[in-house]
Design a protein around this motif. Sequence first.
Motif, short mmCIF file in Angstrom:
data_model
loop_
_atom_site.label_atom_id
_atom_site.label_comp_id
_atom_site.label_asym_id
_atom_site.label_seq_id
_atom_site.Cartn_x
_atom_site.Cartn_y
_atom_site.Cartn_z
N ARG A 107 3.13 -22.01 -2.53
CA ARG A 107 3.08 -20.61 -2.94
C ARG A 107 2.49 -19.82 -1.79
NH1 ARG A 107 1.61 -16.71 -7.76
NH2 ARG A 107 3.86 -16.48 -7.84
N VAL A 108 3.19 -18.79 -1.37
CA VAL A 108 2.76 -17.93 -0.27
C VAL A 108 2.31 -16.59 -0.85
CG1 VAL A 108 3.54 -16.66 1.78
CG2 VAL A 108 4.34 -19.01 1.37
N VAL A 109 1.16 -16.15 -0.39
CA VAL A 109 0.69 -14.80 -0.72
C VAL A 109 0.40 -14.09 0.60
CG1 VAL A 109 -1.05 -13.41 -1.90
CG2 VAL A 109 -0.35 -15.61 -2.89
N TRP A 110 1.09 -12.98 0.81
CA TRP A 110 0.91 -12.16 2.02
C TRP A 110 0.29 -10.85 1.55
CZ3 TRP A 110 3.53 -12.90 7.01
CH2 TRP A 110 3.31 -11.85 7.90
N ARG A 111 -0.93 -10.57 1.99
CA ARG A 111 -1.61 -9.32 1.65
C ARG A 111 -1.73 -8.51 2.94
NH1 ARG A 111 -4.68 -13.35 0.06
NH2 ARG A 111 -4.79 -13.84 -2.14
N GLU A 112 -1.52 -7.23 2.82
CA GLU A 112 -1.65 -6.41 4.02
C GLU A 112 -2.14 -5.03 3.64
OE1 GLU A 112 0.82 -5.30 8.07
OE2 GLU A 112 1.39 -7.02 6.84
N GLU A 113 -3.03 -4.53 4.49
CA GLU A 113 -3.49 -3.16 4.37
C GLU A 113 -3.18 -2.50 5.69
OE1 GLU A 113 -7.26 -1.66 2.26
OE2 GLU A 113 -7.80 -1.75 4.39
N LEU A 114 -2.43 -1.42 5.65
CA LEU A 114 -2.08 -0.76 6.90
C LEU A 114 -2.19 0.74 6.80
CD1 LEU A 114 1.12 0.42 6.78
CD2 LEU A 114 1.54 -2.01 6.76
N ARG A 115 -2.47 1.31 7.93
CA ARG A 115 -2.55 2.75 8.08
C ARG A 115 -1.70 3.13 9.27
NH1 ARG A 115 -3.04 7.43 6.37
NH2 ARG A 115 -4.42 8.92 7.32
N VAL A 116 -0.83 4.09 9.08
CA VAL A 116 0.04 4.57 10.14
C VAL A 116 -0.47 5.93 10.60
CG1 VAL A 116 2.41 5.14 10.78
CG2 VAL A 116 1.97 3.31 9.10
N TRP A 117 -0.79 6.01 11.90
CA TRP A 117 -1.33 7.23 12.46
C TRP A 117 -0.38 8.39 12.20
CZ3 TRP A 117 0.29 10.76 16.10
CH2 TRP A 117 -0.65 11.68 16.54
N GLY A 118 -0.94 9.51 11.78
CA GLY A 118 -0.16 10.73 11.57
C GLY A 118 0.51 10.82 10.20
N VAL A 119 0.46 9.76 9.42
CA VAL A 119 1.06 9.78 8.09
C VAL A 119 -0.03 10.16 7.09
CG1 VAL A 119 2.19 8.41 6.29
CG2 VAL A 119 2.81 8.09 8.70
N PRO A 120 0.15 11.25 6.35
CA PRO A 120 -0.88 11.67 5.40
C PRO A 120 -1.12 10.60 4.32
CG PRO A 120 0.90 13.30 5.55
CD PRO A 120 1.32 12.10 6.34
N ARG A 121 -2.36 10.48 3.89
CA ARG A 121 -2.73 9.47 2.89
C ARG A 121 -1.95 9.62 1.58
NH1 ARG A 121 -7.39 6.46 4.12
NH2 ARG A 121 -8.43 7.27 5.96
N ILE A 122 -1.51 10.80 1.29
CA ILE A 122 -0.74 11.02 0.06
C ILE A 122 0.56 10.22 0.06
CG2 ILE A 122 0.52 13.08 0.82
CD1 ILE A 122 -0.18 14.19 -2.08
N ILE A 123 1.02 9.86 1.25
CA ILE A 123 2.25 9.08 1.41
C ILE A 123 1.99 7.57 1.33
CG2 ILE A 123 4.24 8.70 2.98
CD1 ILE A 123 4.12 11.52 1.92
N ASP A 124 0.72 7.16 1.28
CA ASP A 124 0.38 5.73 1.25
C ASP A 124 1.15 4.94 0.19
OD1 ASP A 124 -1.25 5.88 3.44
OD2 ASP A 124 -3.14 5.74 2.33
N PRO A 125 1.32 5.45 -1.04
CA PRO A 125 2.10 4.66 -2.01
C PRO A 125 3.53 4.40 -1.55
CG PRO A 125 0.82 6.33 -3.14
CD PRO A 125 0.70 6.62 -1.67
N LEU A 126 4.15 5.35 -0.90
CA LEU A 126 5.51 5.15 -0.38
C LEU A 126 5.49 4.15 0.78
CD1 LEU A 126 8.52 5.82 -0.28
CD2 LEU A 126 7.95 7.76 1.22
N VAL A 127 4.52 4.28 1.68
CA VAL A 127 4.38 3.33 2.79
C VAL A 127 4.21 1.92 2.24
CG1 VAL A 127 2.92 2.61 4.73
CG2 VAL A 127 3.48 5.03 4.41
N GLY A 128 3.36 1.75 1.23
CA GLY A 128 3.14 0.45 0.61
C GLY A 128 4.41 -0.11 -0.04
N TRP A 129 5.16 0.74 -0.70
CA TRP A 129 6.39 0.31 -1.36
C TRP A 129 7.41 -0.17 -0.34
CZ3 TRP A 129 11.52 1.88 -1.33
CH2 TRP A 129 12.31 1.40 -2.37
N VAL A 130 7.59 0.60 0.74
CA VAL A 130 8.54 0.22 1.79
C VAL A 130 8.06 -1.07 2.48
CG1 VAL A 130 9.49 0.90 4.03
CG2 VAL A 130 9.41 2.56 2.16
N ALA A 131 6.79 -1.14 2.82
CA ALA A 131 6.25 -2.31 3.50
C ALA A 131 6.40 -3.57 2.63
CB ALA A 131 4.79 -2.09 3.86
#
Length: 146
Positions: A107-131
């Motif tokens: 069983r593989v579990v890949w966890r990641e937390e990322l921040r993309v410079w210049g992308v407003p935090r309000i977009i984080d849910p979309l960034v997480g969904w795409v990632a």
Amino acid sequence: MALFVVRRDSVLDTGEAWRRLTVWERHADVVPLTRITVVEAAGDGVGTVFVARSGVGALAFDDPMEVAVWRPPLGEQAGFCRLVKRGSFVTGWAEIEVRPGAGGGSRVVWREELRVWGVPRIIDPLVGWVARRVFGRAVRRLLARP
């Protein structure tokens, strides 16, 4: 920061699943428009530095990462790797865990937390969904390729 988790079950034993996920150059085979270069290899894993270069031409960016924790699976003990993103455009961390699964698989579990410079935090849910979609597909493909 966008946090996402990918879980995949595999018929591969933990050692083989670990190998397929942690040969860093292999990731370029399954992540579109990406090249991976190991710039500093450490024998035991910790301290290994590699750079994922993603994009095309002037729209490309480097995502340097360093292995901070490296514990390959051993017997029934899960393998665990933590990567720290050292770039100026993408920051955060990623963790790869490979544990014994049903029927001798893993069983593989890949966890990641990322921040993309210049992308407003309000977009984080979309960034997480795409990632989650991109990395879920990458993990599946890495596990499927010998």
